[in-house]
Every structure is written in structure tokens, then in C-alpha cells.
Write an enzyme that holds these catalytic residues in place. Sequence first.
Site, PDB file in Angstrom:
ATOM      1  N   ILE A   1       0.942  -1.480  -0.050  1.00 63.23           N
ATOM      2  CA  ILE A   1       0.123  -0.031   0.017  1.00 63.23           C
ATOM      3  C   ILE A   1       0.984   1.123   0.018  1.00 63.23           C
ATOM      4  O   ILE A   1       0.825   2.196  -0.841  1.00 63.23           O
ATOM      5  CB  ILE A   1      -0.990  -0.122   1.328  1.00 63.23           C
ATOM      6  CG1 ILE A   1      -1.940  -1.197   1.353  1.00 63.23           C
ATOM      7  CG2 ILE A   1      -1.730   1.170   1.480  1.00 63.23           C
ATOM      8  CD1 ILE A   1      -2.719  -1.465   0.068  1.00 63.23           C
TER       9      ILE A   1
ATOM     10  N   THR B   1       2.276  -7.825   5.892  1.00 63.26           N
ATOM     11  CA  THR B   1       1.239  -8.475   5.422  1.00 63.26           C
ATOM     12  C   THR B   1       1.303  -8.616   3.903  1.00 63.26           C
ATOM     13  O   THR B   1       0.892  -9.766   3.508  1.00 63.26           O
ATOM     14  CB  THR B   1       0.046  -7.550   5.668  1.00 63.26           C
ATOM     15  OG1 THR B   1      -0.326  -7.631   6.848  1.00 63.26           O
ATOM     16  CG2 THR B   1      -1.379  -8.549   5.108  1.00 63.26           C
ATOM     17  N   THR B   2       2.159  -7.856   3.221  1.00 58.04           N
ATOM     18  CA  THR B   2       2.326  -8.064   1.841  1.00 58.04           C
ATOM     19  C   THR B   2       3.115  -9.317   1.622  1.00 58.04           C
ATOM     20  O   THR B   2       2.819  -9.990   0.438  1.00 58.04           O
ATOM     21  CB  THR B   2       3.377  -6.766   1.331  1.00 58.04           C
ATOM     22  OG1 THR B   2       2.812  -5.705   1.554  1.00 58.04           O
ATOM     23  CG2 THR B   2       3.424  -6.900  -0.196  1.00 58.04           C
TER      24      THR B   2
ATOM     25  N   SER C   1      -2.661 -14.754   0.512  1.00 62.95           N
ATOM     26  CA  SER C   1      -2.832 -15.628  -0.700  1.00 62.95           C
ATOM     27  C   SER C   1      -2.411 -15.446  -1.951  1.00 62.95           C
ATOM     28  O   SER C   1      -2.524 -16.451  -2.917  1.00 62.95           O
ATOM     29  CB  SER C   1      -4.247 -15.939  -0.602  1.00 62.95           C
ATOM     30  OG  SER C   1      -4.995 -16.166   0.623  1.00 62.95           O
TER      31      SER C   1
ATOM     32  N   ILE D   1      -3.609 -13.517  -4.188  1.00 62.73           N
ATOM     33  CA  ILE D   1      -4.399 -13.617  -5.304  1.00 62.73           C
ATOM     34  C   ILE D   1      -5.076 -12.028  -5.411  1.00 62.73           C
ATOM     35  O   ILE D   1      -5.033 -11.265  -4.782  1.00 62.73           O
ATOM     36  CB  ILE D   1      -6.009 -14.051  -4.477  1.00 62.73           C
ATOM     37  CG1 ILE D   1      -5.553 -15.539  -4.072  1.00 62.73           C
ATOM     38  CG2 ILE D   1      -6.919 -14.123  -5.597  1.00 62.73           C
ATOM     39  CD1 ILE D   1      -5.217 -16.563  -4.886  1.00 62.73           C
TER      40      ILE D   1
ATOM     41  N   HIS E   1      -8.231 -10.468  -6.401  1.00 65.41           N
ATOM     42  CA  HIS E   1      -9.505 -10.903  -6.342  1.00 65.41           C
ATOM     43  C   HIS E   1     -10.322 -10.118  -7.605  1.00 65.41           C
ATOM     44  O   HIS E   1     -10.104  -9.023  -7.587  1.00 65.41           O
ATOM     45  CB  HIS E   1     -10.179 -10.548  -5.139  1.00 65.41           C
ATOM     46  CG  HIS E   1      -9.854 -11.240  -4.133  1.00 65.41           C
ATOM     47  ND1 HIS E   1     -10.012 -12.666  -3.689  1.00 65.41           N
ATOM     48  CD2 HIS E   1      -8.545 -11.051  -3.013  1.00 65.41           C
ATOM     49  CE1 HIS E   1      -9.313 -13.107  -2.693  1.00 65.41           C
ATOM     50  NE2 HIS E   1      -8.549 -12.104  -2.380  1.00 65.41           N
TER      51      HIS E   1
ATOM     52  N   SER F   1      -7.934  -7.925   3.283  1.00 68.24           N
ATOM     53  CA  SER F   1      -8.483  -8.592   2.020  1.00 68.24           C
ATOM     54  C   SER F   1      -9.936  -7.807   1.368  1.00 68.24           C
ATOM     55  O   SER F   1     -10.629  -7.577   2.020  1.00 68.24           O
ATOM     56  CB  SER F   1      -8.700 -10.087   2.003  1.00 68.24           C
ATOM     57  OG  SER F   1      -9.182 -10.408   1.085  1.00 68.24           O
TER      58      SER F   1
ATOM     59  N   CYS G   1      20.894 -21.554  -6.845  1.00 70.29           N
ATOM     60  CA  CYS G   1      19.985 -22.274  -6.264  1.00 70.29           C
ATOM     61  C   CYS G   1      19.383 -23.206  -7.265  1.00 70.29           C
ATOM     62  O   CYS G   1      18.857 -23.170  -8.345  1.00 70.29           O
ATOM     63  CB  CYS G   1      18.693 -21.182  -6.135  1.00 70.29           C
ATOM     64  SG  CYS G   1      17.075 -22.032  -5.667  1.00 70.29           S
TER      65      CYS G   1
ATOM     66  N   CYS H   1      21.473 -23.578  -1.039  1.00 67.70           N
ATOM     67  CA  CYS H   1      21.977 -22.198  -1.590  1.00 67.70           C
ATOM     68  C   CYS H   1      22.235 -21.380  -0.380  1.00 67.70           C
ATOM     69  O   CYS H   1      22.900 -20.188  -0.638  1.00 67.70           O
ATOM     70  CB  CYS H   1      21.066 -21.826  -2.609  1.00 67.70           C
ATOM     71  SG  CYS H   1      19.522 -21.186  -2.181  1.00 67.70           S
TER      72      CYS H   1
END
Lengths: 415, 478
Positions: B12, B40-41, B45, B47, B49, B334, B396, B438
Site C-alpha cells: 500500500i 502482510t504483503t 494468498s 490472489i 480478487h 483482503s 539455487c 543455496c
Amino acid sequence: MYELIVVGGGPAGLAAACAAWDSGLRHILIVERDRELGGILNQCIHNGFGLTWFKEELTGPEYAHRFIELLARTGVEVRTDTMVLDVTADLRVHMTGPATGYRIERAKSVILAMGCRERTRGAIGIPGTRPAGVYTAGAAQRYVNVEGWLPGRRVVILGSGDIGLIMARRMTLEGAKVLACVEVMPYSGGLTRNIVQCLQDFDIPLYLSHTVTQIRGRDRVEQVVVSRVDEKRAPIPGTEMVFDCDTLLLSVGLIPENELTERAGVEMDPRTKGAVVYENMETSVPGVFTCGNVTHVHDLVDFVSAESQRAGTAAAKYVLHGPAAGESVSLKNGPGVSYTVPQRVRPQNVEKAFNVFFRVNRIFGKSEIVVRARERELCRFKRDRLAPGEMENITVPVKLLEGVTGDVTVEIREV
Amino acid sequence: MTDVVIIGCGVIGAAAAMELSRYDLDITVVERENDVAVGTTKANSAILHAGYDPRPGTLMARLNVRGSALARDYCAALDVPYRQCGSMVLAFSERELATLRELLERGVKNGVPGLTILSGGEARTREPALSDAVLAALWAPTAAIVSPWELCLAFAETAVKNGARLRLNTTVTGLERMEEGWRVHTSAGDIETRYVVNAAGVDSDAVHDMAAPHSFDIKPSRGEYYLLDKAEGTRVNTVVFQCPSERGKGVLVSPTVHGNLIVGPNAESAEKHDLATTARGLDFVRETAKLSVPSVDFSKSIRNFAGVRANTGRDDFLIGVAAPGFVDLAGICSPGLTSAPAIGEYAVELLAGEGLALKKKEHFDFQRRRVRFKELPEAERQALVERDPAYGRVICRCETVTEGEILACLRTPVPPVSVDGVKRRVNAGMGRCQGGFCAPRVVEILARELKISPGDIVKDRAGMNILAEETKGGGSRV
């Protein structure tokens, strides 16, 4: 066009390449992703290697060095710092490295010897926070033995696999305090000699039938909670013990690293998580062989060398004399047996006898290993004790397979 | 004096910074942690929406639908992994079917394109792994999956490239109203500014209270997840939801842009920074997900994690002017990730309403590309390695990430300082071995490039040191 490309320059790849050279191949390439040959042996600076193969006790780097010296006497080409990205079913090997560049090489045969990786926290789903201080035992071993850094000072080890046991001793010798080794099964997954030499000799308690049920700490591990488990391996409420520690090492199993094998279209065995192989370590894809821990997880490197030598010899035979012939019988695991390698045997392709490697699925006392074709017993082998942590090996004379069609079963009978 | 201080650089704050950086403004973003996208970023999920969930007429409804469209364009422009795979909400009963109709109606009102209700059979044709018990499904073709942290990074990098200042490791401790503007007290000194934007995520209530009378509380809701190996990555091809309830949008099963399968979340009230997973929560997630897709193979799990959503108990975001020159972008639960680009735009509008003068920059740099070795065709790989051999060295193994990519991310406008920071930028350590192989090599590269001791390299946040001390032989002495 190479006669043979060996993917991986650890103990399996080294032994396979040497054997292929000795069997007459002259255009062989080993591709190794690390900067040096030797594989994981390079970080295994403890001793105990080579007792079977060299009849003397060596450290990991010494063991690797013996093979690197043998290799140096051959004309085998080596590309280090080069990673194989793809092996196709028509035997084109894609590889990349800073010096190598991105290249595609063709080969008449390929031996896959990529070894294995460790199971992680995510695979076993330990609840709790996600701080720094949770490492696989092998990563910790690399930090201590190769990088020269101790990852923590107060340590709990989950899992009693050999690397975990070795690291219990190693961390202790470096001044860390190892508080406990915790094993979810009622028996250890490691070698008995390691239980004695790495835990008992240092008064490190081993909690069998216990597991870590919570990790605590925001930035760094601060505590782990250990609970006793029932017969179904479910934690028993009320049995929690809290350990104040800054490090949790995980030695909870090894997984053959078979992404390349699967992409090449090789038939896999869900039990070994490696390729299905014939008696000569050939896979379902003609000209592709596998050996070492990528095929099944071994307990001793000496057996890796033996198996890989067979793979190297077989690859040479394939290139020089054409594909192996003959119908095959399948080896099935009967009661007490977790898997067998090989999974298939072509009697026509065996001179005198073939070896069967397997692991048992629990501890057995005095027992017999019985090999049978349907109800007909072919042979039996006596053992005083069998444990899942130790790989078993029997040699079956091929003449016993005369007239056998279909399956052959290996099973354990406790006496 | 700076024009705007943005507090918090999650998706945000980063979106607001990027939108503001289109104008001739002096912008400072302050972030408590050592990197962007770490609240939180990074734990949700992933997604985007479609927009049928929010109540029509709410800000949330408008910003969700607008954000979903903007995100699609922005991901294309800024090279952020994005795939419009569509989503389904499953109904297992007549009552849930009624909920689907309600969602459809809401969606239509919110302006969501293409919504239809599929029969159970139609849903299973599209998504064969669905349970036989599925009666019907709401199909939303505009739903998408995205790399949430890369979206935030792309916004933050774009803002910085266009002149915004990013001050990491800087905690805001107080706000003081001045005659004109605000004095922002931080752990690294004061900053004077005309305007303040509060994008402090789960701590946005505390930041609000520094500037205005108390008016809301963040009541965080923790969600726990499973991330599964790529072998499970195509178990479903679309985002599979269950019917939403008061507790959230329910447990979903979804592919990720990285090729894995994500399963979760549950919803438990939690402390603001309590990101622990629990045996009970994970059991719930597993059992509930199996109702939608019975064949999910949880033995292929490679990671569990938990994230907290900044819930407020209200059914809308708390976005608005809370004090003169002070804008809240708060209560971003969300669909916050989806709405982020639209929230950024709206923040600019609100600041303009407070008198911020907006003059478009002549040259706004709105481009971003990074090398993804794994995705390149053979010929390009060949040319790249020839040009720069570091792209030939795979660090990796699981994700085929090269040293060249790691070195390149260290030269971006928002470079990483931690092993997880490298992971968020180039995916090293995201695969099935979870950095077992790695991580030691990433530590080595970071120590070398940042010219600090390996002992000072952290896993993620400050204080998360990976190594305790040199051995007796000593790493630096060998």
C-alpha cells in the site's frame, strides 16, 4: 559426442567414471555443479569412511581424494562449476557454468549420480514461529566444516539420522552445547556406531518416540517444545518438555534428487524415490543408468562406490557391445522389507550372482531373509539383527532363477 | 522540508509512493524493517480478487475492481509475475448456492465482468480435481494470481527511480502538528513534511492515534498456509475458494505464479505480530481444503507460514483524511493486495483535496525488467552466459537461479540486505530444499558484495543472524 556423460562428481559419479574408463570407454565427461569434485564427502571431515572398500579408516575428503587420484590417471574430462539443467530421453545433456557457458552435449550413455537432499522443516510441518536458527544438519555441517562458522551455541537436534548424530558431536567439539537429540520413531535412523560415538560418548540424551511440536522465538530460535508421541506418531498432550536453545538442527531424512531423472522420462519407484533399475543399474530409458544416493539412500559410501562401479561397467558394456538382452523378473518387497534395489533382474545379463540391496521397515532380532518365487523358496540368509538405519545386502546366485517367471519376493522372518 | 512522508512500505505504501512519484514532489517513505514488503504483503494468498466480495457502494468495492484492472497493466509494464487464471467459489449445498447468487448479484453491481454460475459438472470439467460434492461454482474470469512481494518491490523501485527517498530501519515514534505540515519523529531523527500518509498496515491504528483522535482498532486475524512442491502445482489451474463467511473468504486452493500450490488460510484472532503457525490451525487448513480438492497431496508440503490481516471489524477500508494533511490508508484487509494500485491513486486524490499541488513529471520512468534465466530460451541463455559468466553459475538448484541474477538484484534501486531479501527478488531458496543448499552460498555472496562479515548476514529482519561465531579454525583464518 561423448560415449558417457556422468552427471555429478561425488563418490557415485567418480566411481562410475573410473569403472567406465577401466572397461574401455575413452570419451567420458563428468559434470559437477560444485567447484570441486568429491560431492558431500568434502564437508564430512569425520572418519569412518572406507572400512569396507579400502580396508582402512578415512575421512570424507580423504575417501574422495582416493577416487580423484584414480580419476587423474584416466583421460576422463571434468567440468566443475557446471550444472546440468536437463537430460533428454535422446541423451542430450544441457549444462551451464561460468567457464563452460551454456552448452548442449550429446552422449551415447548417461549416468545420473546427483545424490540426495535433506528433508526440511516445511516437509514435516513443525508449527511455530519462523526465526533464524533452524537448519538442516547438512547445511550446518557446511557452515562449520567448510565456511568455518558455528551456526549456534545451544542446540537441539530433531532426527537421529547419521548427519544429525555426526553434527551433535561436531557442534559439541566446537564448543556448542547439544541439549538433546529427538527421534520420532522408537529406534534411531542412524548407524549404531554413531549413536555410541556421537551421543553416548558426549552424554547427549536421545529421546526416542519424541518429536519437536513447536518452535518459539521471533528473530532467533529461543525455545523448542518436545513432546512424546504415541504408536501413530501423534504427540501426546501433557508430555511437553521445553528446551531453551538458539538452534534446531533437522536430520529427518534424505530425498534422492531426481528432478532430472523424472524429466528424462525414467520410470520411478515411489518407495526408493529413485529410478527403477535393473541388475546393472540401467533405468527404463535405454542408455541411462543411475547409481548412489540418487537411486536409493545408502548408509555407507563404500556401498555407493560398489554400486557405481557396476553402473560404470554396465554403461561401458552398453556403449561397446549394445543393449543388455533377456526377459526380466521383478523383485517385490515382502513383509518387513521397505524396498529393493534393483527392482528388476535379467538373469541372462548376470554372470554368476546378483546383489540385492534393501532396508527393513522396523527393528528385527534374530531373523532370516527369505527369497522366494511365489511359494518356492530360492534361498535364505541368517541375520542376528536388522535395523532400518542400516542397508542390507544379499548375494543371490543367478542359477536359482532358472525356470522362474514373474515375481521374486524378498521378506523377513523373525526366528 | 519534504512534501509527503509515507509511513510503511508494504504494497500500500509502495503503491502510494509510486503514484505520487509521477508528480514533481519530494517524497520520503519510512519503513521500520530492513526491506520493503515484509509485513502482510509477503504473507497472504497472492490472489488478485475479481471484486464480487465487497458490499456494493463501498470504497472497497470500487477500489477492488479498479485495482484488479490496474494491477494487470502494472504487472505487464513492470515485469511482475501475473497470471489471470480465474477463480471459482464452490457451493456444497442449496444454502451456499444462494450465497453464490448473492455474490453474483453483488459482483454485477460492483462492475465485475464475466461472472457466471457453473453447475457442479461444468465446474469439474474445468477443474477435474474438484470434489464430487461440489454442487455449483461461481466463475470469475478476471481473478488472477500474482507475486505479491514482487508487485510491492516493483512499485517501490519505480518510486525510488523517480526520485522518492526510501528510509529503511526507521521507526516512526510520534507525529507533531506544525503550523504548516507535520514533524515526523523517527528512530533516525525528525522529518518535516507538508503531508503524511499512514500506510502502516497492522500498526496503522497506532500511527493514526499519533495524529488524530482514536477512532478504530486493528484486530488482526492470522491466517496459516501450506505451500506445496511444484509436483502439486497443477493440481488446480484456477483459484478455488469456498463460500465466504464473517471470518473471511475461507480456505482456498490455488496455483501460484511460481508454479507451486498454495493452500489456506484459516482465520484466528491474534496479536499484531504473532506469525506462528499452530498444529490445530494447520490441521484445519488441511481438512478444510480437502473438502474442495480431495486429492491435494500434503506430503508434498515445502513450507508453512502465517500472515496477519489488518481487520477492523468493519466491511470497508478506512481510507480518508483523518487530520489536516494526514491521510489514513488503514484497515487494509483482503482484498488489499488487489486494491493496492487503486488505493495508491486514491491517496493522490485525497492529498490533492488537502491542497497538495500536482504537476506531472516530464519523464516518469515506468519500466522494469529483470533477467529470469530459467525462463529464457536456449539461444538467449547462451548469449547471456557468454556476455556475463556469472549467469552461468547456478546458485539455487531447485529454482535454477544464477549468481548473475543475485548480483543484478543487488544493483536495483531497492537492493536486498538479507537472505530472504534475495529470495523475494530472485526466488533463490524458494524451492523444495528451502535454501538447504543455496543459503550458505547466498550468505557468501552477500558478505562479499556488501563487504560485511558472514556473521552479520541476517536471514530476514535485523536480529535474525544466521551464524553465531567463527569456529576455532575460523572461516576468515583458513
